[in-house]
Design a protein around this motif. Sequence first.
Motif, PDB file in Angstrom:
ATOM      1  N   UNK A 179     108.994  57.039   5.217  1.00 25.64           N
ATOM      2  CA  UNK A 179     109.269  55.704   5.741  1.00 25.64           C
ATOM      3  C   UNK A 179     109.018  55.698   7.241  1.00 25.64           C
ATOM      4  N   UNK A 180     108.111  54.811   7.679  1.00 26.47           N
ATOM      5  CA  UNK A 180     107.738  54.791   9.093  1.00 26.47           C
ATOM      6  C   UNK A 180     108.311  53.601   9.853  1.00 26.47           C
ATOM      7  N   UNK A 181     109.044  52.736   9.178  1.00 24.60           N
ATOM      8  CA  UNK A 181     109.699  51.630   9.855  1.00 24.60           C
ATOM      9  C   UNK A 181     108.822  50.431  10.150  1.00 24.60           C
ATOM     10  N   UNK A 182     107.587  50.395   9.624  1.00 24.34           N
ATOM     11  CA  UNK A 182     106.722  49.235   9.885  1.00 24.34           C
ATOM     12  C   UNK A 182     107.212  47.986   9.162  1.00 24.34           C
ATOM     13  N   UNK A 183     108.073  48.141   8.196  1.00 23.86           N
ATOM     14  CA  UNK A 183     108.661  47.008   7.481  1.00 23.86           C
ATOM     15  C   UNK A 183     110.152  47.277   7.362  1.00 23.86           C
ATOM     16  N   UNK A 184     110.877  46.285   6.856  1.00 25.61           N
ATOM     17  CA  UNK A 184     112.286  46.586   6.638  1.00 25.61           C
ATOM     18  C   UNK A 184     112.403  47.451   5.382  1.00 25.61           C
ATOM     19  N   UNK A 185     113.527  48.075   5.208  1.00 22.20           N
ATOM     20  CA  UNK A 185     113.674  49.049   4.121  1.00 22.20           C
ATOM     21  C   UNK A 185     113.573  48.394   2.739  1.00 22.20           C
ATOM     22  N   UNK A 186     114.044  47.158   2.613  1.00 17.78           N
ATOM     23  CA  UNK A 186     113.953  46.482   1.310  1.00 17.78           C
ATOM     24  C   UNK A 186     112.498  46.255   0.918  1.00 17.78           C
ATOM     25  N   UNK A 187     111.680  45.867   1.877  1.00 19.56           N
ATOM     26  CA  UNK A 187     110.248  45.680   1.612  1.00 19.56           C
ATOM     27  C   UNK A 187     109.609  47.008   1.220  1.00 19.56           C
ATOM     28  N   UNK A 188     109.997  48.063   1.898  1.00 16.38           N
ATOM     29  CA  UNK A 188     109.466  49.398   1.598  1.00 16.38           C
ATOM     30  C   UNK A 188     109.854  49.822   0.182  1.00 16.38           C
ATOM     31  N   UNK A 189     111.109  49.606  -0.191  1.00 15.01           N
ATOM     32  CA  UNK A 189     111.547  49.964  -1.548  1.00 15.01           C
ATOM     33  C   UNK A 189     110.836  49.074  -2.581  1.00 15.01           C
TER      34      UNK A 189
END
Length: 188
Positions: free
Chosen positions: A68-78
């Motif tokens: 996870x690189x933080x380019x999106x919020x965590x919910x979007x990443x999941x």
Amino acid sequence: MTARTRSVEGVNELQAALASDDAFASWYGRTLPRVYAYLLSRCGSDVTLAEDLTQQAFIAAVDQRSRFDGRSDTATWVCGIARHKLADHFRSLEREERRRMRLEVRQIQVERDVVDQGPALDDRAAIADALRSLPASHRAVLAFVVLDDLPIAEAARLIGRSPAATQSLLHRARAAFRRAYDGEIADD
């Protein structure tokens, strides 16, 4: 707010969520509805499937947290991980449908052959008995190569042998099946 600030906040949010059980429960409680809704809307409202894929997505997210690189919020990443889990599910369904279709085509061909060649070949019980009498390695190679029509190399990978050893095993399995099947026919 700059992209860098959002990136750091997102990474910090995930790190904080994994720092303690309470923080994780809070993050999970905020993130779960969005991921579940994403999947449910794409699963034809199959609640069980959406729940299963949601669980798989969160497990993968925790396992892959270093990516996870933080380019999106965590919910979007999941949700992105969930999308991949959904694609895996659909690919699995497609493989199963193709396998089932091949089996149905083979069954139709066998039934035509039985009709064309007479009732003497219609001995499914003898075939099943002959298969059951074989060792598991013989049944496995026959199932993968003959029934599933997999290449020798793929069957070898599945059973944990080299392609040459699998080819040899297939030859022995076919011979053992013929002997077992002929023995069944001779017993009648």
